[in-house]
Write a protein that holds these residues in place. Structure first.
Motif, PDB file in Angstrom:
ATOM      1  N   GLY A 128       0.796  -1.187  -0.066  1.00 27.91           N
ATOM      2  CA  GLY A 128      -0.175   0.104   0.119  1.00 27.91           C
ATOM      3  C   GLY A 128       0.945   1.319   0.052  1.00 27.91           C
ATOM      4  O   GLY A 128       0.459   2.285  -0.645  1.00 27.91           O
ATOM      5  N   TYR A 134      -9.183   5.453  -1.254  1.00 28.07           N
ATOM      6  CA  TYR A 134      -8.837   4.598  -0.128  1.00 28.07           C
ATOM      7  C   TYR A 134      -9.736   3.642   0.133  1.00 28.07           C
ATOM      8  O   TYR A 134      -9.464   2.789   0.964  1.00 28.07           O
ATOM      9  CB  TYR A 134      -8.673   5.740   0.893  1.00 28.07           C
ATOM     10  N   THR A 171      -9.832  -1.642  -2.783  1.00 28.76           N
ATOM     11  CA  THR A 171      -8.550  -2.452  -2.780  1.00 28.76           C
ATOM     12  C   THR A 171      -8.447  -3.589  -3.619  1.00 28.76           C
ATOM     13  O   THR A 171      -9.365  -3.935  -4.524  1.00 28.76           O
ATOM     14  CB  THR A 171      -8.879  -3.338  -1.391  1.00 28.76           C
ATOM     15  N   HIS A 191      -7.499  -7.507  -4.274  1.00 29.49           N
ATOM     16  CA  HIS A 191      -8.053  -8.707  -3.550  1.00 29.49           C
ATOM     17  C   HIS A 191      -7.638 -10.006  -3.866  1.00 29.49           C
ATOM     18  O   HIS A 191      -7.137 -10.304  -4.909  1.00 29.49           O
ATOM     19  CB  HIS A 191      -9.235  -8.721  -3.995  1.00 29.49           C
ATOM     20  N   SER A 212      -7.562  -8.359   1.553  1.00 30.55           N
ATOM     21  CA  SER A 212      -7.572  -7.210   0.521  1.00 30.55           C
ATOM     22  C   SER A 212      -6.547  -6.378   0.678  1.00 30.55           C
ATOM     23  O   SER A 212      -5.824  -6.404   1.579  1.00 30.55           O
ATOM     24  CB  SER A 212      -9.100  -6.378   1.311  1.00 30.55           C
ATOM     25  N   PRO A 262      -5.206  -2.768   0.496  1.00 33.78           N
ATOM     26  CA  PRO A 262      -5.236  -1.401   0.304  1.00 33.78           C
ATOM     27  C   PRO A 262      -4.500  -0.753  -0.634  1.00 33.78           C
ATOM     28  O   PRO A 262      -3.455  -1.022  -0.720  1.00 33.78           O
ATOM     29  CB  PRO A 262      -5.332  -1.105   1.728  1.00 33.78           C
ATOM     30  N   ASN A 263      -4.836   0.457  -1.101  1.00 35.99           N
ATOM     31  CA  ASN A 263      -3.968   1.290  -2.109  1.00 35.99           C
ATOM     32  C   ASN A 263      -3.516   2.306  -1.056  1.00 35.99           C
ATOM     33  O   ASN A 263      -2.932   3.288  -1.686  1.00 35.99           O
ATOM     34  CB  ASN A 263      -4.976   2.020  -3.024  1.00 35.99           C
ATOM     35  N   SER A 307      -1.690   0.834   5.395  1.00 37.25           N
ATOM     36  CA  SER A 307      -2.517   0.554   6.098  1.00 37.25           C
ATOM     37  C   SER A 307      -2.365  -0.016   7.656  1.00 37.25           C
ATOM     38  O   SER A 307      -3.134  -0.220   8.657  1.00 37.25           O
ATOM     39  CB  SER A 307      -3.861  -0.474   5.793  1.00 37.25           C
TER      40      SER A 307
END
Ligand SMILES: [Co+2]
Length: 288
Positions: free
Chosen positions: A135, A151, A154, A156, A168, A170-171, A174
């Protein structure tokens, strides 16, 4: 995962990446989105794959989940940023990949942001890397171009006949310490925007999914637990109106709404599918 399963992931990936190239060649200003989607479906089937979900042709502030419906009058316009996001499966083993296409030629920088984010992940990915670090690469890459990641979207993990499962991705960093490892298949999909970096769910985008295989056995037989299109129902069943009405009224059928950027910023997206097998990373949807 064994070598036979890896082989199916790779075959699906190869078809998906050639379908992206094919899609790029037929997405033209003035063309009907429904015709493009039908032709991409036919291309995938002609290569021996099956669509893993309806072709997404989301535009501009739509980040995802618009797929043309039946008798859909939407056309490609000269101001569109199209996110071509498609999936192919072989025996349930899925390849999920996306590119953005800028019809105006004015949004190259926005497209570069999500493209570089994905390339930077591909370059740094290794077994043991954390979701946080993936991320961080994505957010930094997109910030470099002065844009924000989305945000609340995501990447997967993938499994047989399951498009979104397990972890998942996240971009943004996190804090998650989970790692990627051998035997995993997953899609990484950075989204970049000049909006606020959040999406909300809008009106129905012609994509459905069965939540309970027992309620519509004849539908389950065709699409399993994967998302499917209103267009396919019209193509595959003799009384499509009747089935559509039942599907739309069922609480056990998921109706996906179009995911729209909250401040209506433009959105770009790039996506590849990765498989880790015997400590080697395969980018299944990268054409070589
Ligand atoms: Co995906």
């Amino acid at each position: 995962m064994d070598a036979e399963i890896l082989e199916k992931y790779l075959r699906a990936g190869k078809i998906a990446s050639s379908a992206i190239e094919y899609g790029k060649s037929i997405i033209k200003v003035g063309e009907r989105a429904e015709k493009i989607a039908d032709e991409i479906d036919s291309f995938i089937i002609s290569k021996g794959g099956k669509p893993a979900f309806p072709v997404n042709l989301s535009r501009n502030d739509e980040a995802a989940h618009y797929s043309p419906g039946f008798n859909d009058d939407r056309r490609i316009s000269n101001n569109d940023i199209i996110k071509l996001d498609l999936g192919v499966h072989i025996d349930g083993y899925i390849a999920d990949t996306a590119i953005s296409i800028d019809m105006s030629g004015k949004n190259e920088k926005l497209l570069n942001a999500s493209r570089h984010a994905l390339e930077n992940v591909a370059r740094n990915l290794r077994p043991g890397i954390t979701l946080n670090d993936i991320g961080e690469i994505i957010e930094n890459s997109i910030n470099f171009f002065n844009y924000k990641p989305i945000y609340n979207l995501t990447g997967h993990q993938l499994d047989r006949y399951i498009l979104h499962t397990g972890m998942s991705f996240p971009n943004y960093p996190s804090g998650e310490k989970d790692i990627v490892k051998n035997g995993m298949a997953f899609a990484i999909e950075p989204f970049a925007t000049d909006g606020m970096g959040l999406i909300k769910e809008g009106k129905f985008g012609n994509i459905l999914m069965l939540m309970d295989e027992k309620e519509f056995p004849e539908v389950y037989e065709k699409y399993h637990s994967l998302p499917f299109s209103v267009r396919w129902v019209y193509r595959d069943f003799s009384q499509p109106e009747k089935i559509m009405e039942k599907l739309m009224n069922s609480r056990k059928v998921k109706k996906f709404g179009i995911l729209v950027e909250k401040k209506h910023g433009n959105v770009s997206q790039h996506e590849h599918t990765f498989v880790i097998f015997n400590d080697r990373i395969y980018i299944t949807t990268l054409l070589k």
